[in-house]
Every structure is written in structure tokens, then in C-alpha cells.
Design a protein around this motif. Structure first.
Motif, short mmCIF file in Angstrom:
data_model
loop_
_atom_site.label_atom_id
_atom_site.label_comp_id
_atom_site.label_asym_id
_atom_site.label_seq_id
_atom_site.Cartn_x
_atom_site.Cartn_y
_atom_site.Cartn_z
N SER A 7 0.80 -1.22 0.00
CA SER A 7 0.00 0.00 0.00
C SER A 7 0.83 1.27 0.00
N MET A 8 2.11 1.19 0.33
CA MET A 8 2.96 2.38 0.30
C MET A 8 3.76 2.47 -1.00
N GLN A 9 4.07 1.35 -1.62
CA GLN A 9 4.86 1.40 -2.85
C GLN A 9 4.04 1.90 -4.04
N VAL A 10 2.75 2.11 -3.86
CA VAL A 10 1.95 2.70 -4.93
C VAL A 10 2.27 4.18 -5.11
N TYR A 11 2.84 4.84 -4.09
CA TYR A 11 3.03 6.28 -4.14
C TYR A 11 4.33 6.65 -4.86
N ARG A 12 4.20 7.49 -5.88
CA ARG A 12 5.35 7.83 -6.71
C ARG A 12 6.39 8.63 -5.93
N ASP A 13 5.95 9.31 -4.87
CA ASP A 13 6.86 10.17 -4.10
C ASP A 13 7.75 9.38 -3.14
N LEU A 14 7.58 8.06 -3.03
CA LEU A 14 8.22 7.30 -1.97
C LEU A 14 9.05 6.12 -2.50
N ARG A 15 9.85 6.33 -3.50
CA ARG A 15 10.64 5.21 -4.02
C ARG A 15 11.65 4.72 -2.99
N VAL A 16 12.42 5.63 -2.40
CA VAL A 16 13.49 5.22 -1.49
C VAL A 16 12.92 4.71 -0.17
N LEU A 17 12.05 5.46 0.44
CA LEU A 17 11.59 5.15 1.80
C LEU A 17 10.72 3.90 1.87
N THR A 18 10.19 3.46 0.73
CA THR A 18 9.39 2.23 0.73
C THR A 18 10.14 1.06 0.09
N ALA A 19 11.41 1.28 -0.24
CA ALA A 19 12.23 0.23 -0.87
C ALA A 19 11.59 -0.30 -2.15
N ARG A 20 11.03 0.63 -2.92
CA ARG A 20 10.42 0.25 -4.20
C ARG A 20 11.51 -0.25 -5.15
N PRO A 21 11.19 -1.17 -6.04
CA PRO A 21 12.19 -1.62 -7.01
C PRO A 21 12.79 -0.44 -7.77
N SER A 22 14.08 -0.54 -8.03
CA SER A 22 14.78 0.52 -8.74
C SER A 22 14.41 0.49 -10.23
N LEU A 70 1.69 -1.31 -11.08
CA LEU A 70 1.12 -0.68 -9.88
C LEU A 70 2.17 -0.20 -8.89
N TYR A 71 3.31 0.20 -9.41
CA TYR A 71 4.34 0.81 -8.58
C TYR A 71 4.43 2.30 -8.91
N GLY A 72 4.37 3.14 -7.87
CA GLY A 72 4.61 4.56 -8.05
C GLY A 72 3.66 5.26 -8.99
N HIS A 73 2.38 4.85 -9.01
CA HIS A 73 1.43 5.44 -9.95
C HIS A 73 0.41 6.34 -9.28
N ASN A 84 -1.68 17.15 4.04
CA ASN A 84 -2.34 16.74 5.28
C ASN A 84 -1.52 15.63 5.94
N PRO A 85 -1.09 15.81 7.19
CA PRO A 85 -0.26 14.80 7.84
C PRO A 85 -0.96 13.47 8.07
N ASN A 86 -2.28 13.44 7.91
CA ASN A 86 -3.02 12.19 8.09
C ASN A 86 -3.14 11.38 6.80
N LEU A 87 -2.62 11.89 5.69
CA LEU A 87 -2.62 11.11 4.46
C LEU A 87 -1.74 9.87 4.62
N PRO A 88 -2.11 8.75 4.00
CA PRO A 88 -1.31 7.53 4.15
C PRO A 88 0.17 7.73 3.81
N ALA A 89 0.47 8.43 2.74
CA ALA A 89 1.88 8.60 2.35
C ALA A 89 2.67 9.35 3.40
N MET A 90 2.01 10.25 4.12
CA MET A 90 2.71 11.02 5.15
C MET A 90 2.98 10.18 6.40
N LYS A 91 2.35 9.00 6.46
CA LYS A 91 2.56 8.11 7.60
C LYS A 91 3.42 6.91 7.24
N ALA A 92 4.04 6.92 6.07
CA ALA A 92 4.94 5.83 5.69
C ALA A 92 6.01 5.68 6.76
#
Length: 306
Positions: free
Chosen positions: A35-50, A61-64, A232-240
Motif C-alpha cells: 500500500s505504500m509502494q503505490v506512491y510515486r513520491d516514496l521510491r526510497v523510503l518504501t524500498a520500491r524496485p529501482s 502498480l508501482y509509483g502510480h 495533510n499529515p493524516n494522508l497515508p503517504a505522510m505516515k509511511a
């Protein structure tokens, strides 16, 4: 029929590496179920594939999704099912990999059809969450749907918001819509492999080492970019995992060493919850505690051949 291979496991257990190796070995497409690797802004912090890893096999469905959105299990399921079908149509193996148990639950046990929620209502509840906090909204939910509230932690803001949205929209508790579901995939259409790293201390060391690597790879820059957007700090991406601690550091509330320790601790706790999910919810999945890549690949291939 080409079965889908589902790979679930705690963070830092080696799921992505295994999925990529299998995709190259059996001719598969990798489909994200994190659920966190879907966010395009979070490649490093979610260990998304390079990008280099994504080039070795098709990835979906990665980073979209933009970090300003609330992505849901329902949206994921609507996107994942056509991809699984299309991958099969090409004669390839869908390899669904991630650590989000609810995504796999939707695939294998079903997801209730939920009513559409008015955007103004959602915005009003978001504003209320920002003012009052998740615990206050949990208490409000408990006053009108005690059974639903009992299933949620007072800190689980996304699910508390969802329950309140459904109640406000329909007058019925969310549990009424969840009562009748059917699997998105029939049992014969998938094989499940759950990675369990034992002893846990080995996994926790891997988590700590990986976060240090994330910092070297630019995790702090990702946090800085998101902080600059004023989301918004309550958004899921902000709570990664790691994001709140790193933003607190950037705002001067703590030093980087303390922020890193908080991030590691939170990630270890999450891994423990993932282990619990596997133990309690994935009773018919093949469990594998091996850490050797070749041994895990052999287990996965055997599952596909059954």
C-alpha cells in the motif's frame, strides 16, 4: 490455466528480490501489493524496485499514485484484477508481491462493494481529523458503532475515517457491507507463499540495515520534498514508516540519529504485526522460513506446478 503466485511477507524479508528472480525464471510480470509502494513520491523510503530492477521484468502498480491521494484496497483491487487477466492472456505468470495483508485478503477472500462517498463529506471528516485527532474520531465511532470501533485501533485514522464515511452516507455500519463477500480469484487460480523470517532478530537487523541504506540513498530528500508540499499529515503517504520521524528531524524537533532510531523501531513493530497477520489470516498459504534465494525460488516454482 496459469495460476497467479502471491508472495506476502514482512518488510525487509526479501519479497521483491524473490519476485524479480521468479519473473525472470518463469516468465512473469510483477504486480505490486504494497500500500505504500503505490506512491510515486516514496521510491526510497518504501524500498520500491529501482528503475534497473523494473527494466528486468514487467512491473505494475508501482509509483502510480500521488502522495496527496488516499489510495484504497478497493481501488487497488479494481486495478490489479485486469492486470492479472491481461498477464495470463499473454501466457505469462502474474506474481503479486507485497506486505499489505488486506490486498491479499481482497484477492483471496473478497472485498465488500462499498457505496460512493460524497467528496464534501470526506473533506469535512478530514478536517475534523486534523482538528481532533484519530482517538477522538474513534470515540465518536464507538458511540454509534461500538462493534465496528472495537475492531479498529484508536490510532488507525484511515479505517476510522472510512467507517465514519460509510455511516454518514448510508446510516448503516461498515460491517453490514462486509458481511457478504466473495473471492476475486477462485482458490484454484492462485498459490500463496508467505515468507517468515525466524528468528525475528535476524529480520530486525535487516530492517535496521536497510533504513541506514535508505538514508544514504536519499530518504531524507524524499521527506523534505513531501514536507514542502504542505500535505495533510493524516494522508497515508505522510505516515509511511520513517516519514513522520524524518519530517520531525527536518523541523528541528530531534536529531537525525534519534529520528532514525524511531523509524527503525516503528518498522520493526510493523513487521511483527505482519507476522501476526500471516499466522492468523493465511492459514492455507505455504510458509517458508528459508533465506537462501535459490531455495525460496524452488519452493515457489513447486507451488506453481501443482
Amino acid at each position: 490455466m496459469t495460476r497467479a503466485l502471491l508472495i506476502m511477507g514482512p518488510t525487509a524479508a526479501g519479497k521483491s528480490a524473490l519476485a524479480l528472480a521468479l519473473a525472470e525464471r518463469v516468465g512473469g510480470d510483477v504486480i505490486n501489493a504494497d500500500s505504500m509502494q503505490v506512491y510515486r513520491d516514496l521510491r526510497v523510503l518504501t524500498a520500491r524496485p529501482s528503475p534497473e530492477e523494473e527494466a528486468r521484468a514487467p512491473h505494475h502498480l508501482y509509483g502510480h499514485v500521488d502522495a496527496g491521494e488516499r489510495f484504497s484496497v478497493g481501488r487497488w483491487l479494481k486495478q490489479a484484477l485486469p492486470i492479472i487477466k491481461e498477464v495470463r492472456a499473454r501466457g505469462r505468470t502474474p506474481i503479486v508481491v507485497g506486505g499489505t495483508g488486506l490486498y491479499f485478503m481482497a484477492l483471496t477472500k473478497g472485498l465488500a462493494a462499498m457505496p460512493t462517498v460524497d467528496a464534501d463529506l470526506r473533506a469535512a471528516l478530514d478536517a475534523r481529523l486534523a482538528r481532533e485527532g484519530a482517538a477522538a474520531l474513534h470515540a465518536a465511532l464507538a458511540a454509534i458503532d461500538p462493534q465496528g470501533a472495537a475492531r479498529l485501533k484508536p490510532s488507525d485514522a484511515p479505517r476510522i475515517l472510512r467507517a465514519l464515511e460509510i455511516l454518514e452516507t448510508t446510516g448503516a455500519p461498515i460491517g453490514a457491507f462486509q458481511a457478504e463477500t466473495k473471492p476475486a480469484l477462485r482458490r484454484e487460480e492462485w498459490a500463496g507463499l508467505a515468507l517468515v523470517r525466524e528468528p525475528p532478530a535476524d529480520l530486525y537487523r535487516a530492517i535496521d540495515s536497510r533504513f541506514e541504506a535508505m538514508l544514504r540513498a536519499g530518504a531524507l530528500d524524499e521527506a523534505r520534498a513531501l514536507m514542502a508540499r504542505g500535505l495533510n499529515p493524516n494522508l497515508p503517504a505522510m505516515k509511511a514508516h520513517g516519514m513522520p520521524a524524518l519530517i520531525a528531524h527536518l523541523r528541528g524537533a530531534r536529531n537525525l540519529e534519534a529520528a532514525a532510531e524511531i523509524a527503525k523501531r516503528d518498522t520493526r513493530r510493523y513487521a511483527k504485526r505482519q507476522h501476526t497477520w500471516i499466522r492468523n489470516q493465511m492459514l492455507d498459504w505455504r510458509r517458508a522460513g528459508e533465506t537462501d534465494a535459490a531455495a525460496l525460488a524452488a519452493i515457489a516454482c513447486a507451488l506453481l506446478e501443482r
